[in-house]
Design a protein around this motif. Sequence first.
Motif: not given
Length: 50
Positions: A35-37, A42-43, A48-50
């Motif tokens: 679950s860490k990855s 998600a964090a 992130k830039e589109d």
Amino acid sequence: METYTALRQFADSWGLLAMALFFAGVILFTLRPGSKSHANEAAQIPLKED
């Protein structure tokens, strides 16, 4: 008033059990292997830039 009493007794017994099981399930889901990855991915979504 009988309905209130019945609902109160249900909440005191089975409702508490259901909430405890839900809480334990959320903890286990969060701490499961791998679950860490997913959490790190998600964090990073807001950064992130589109």
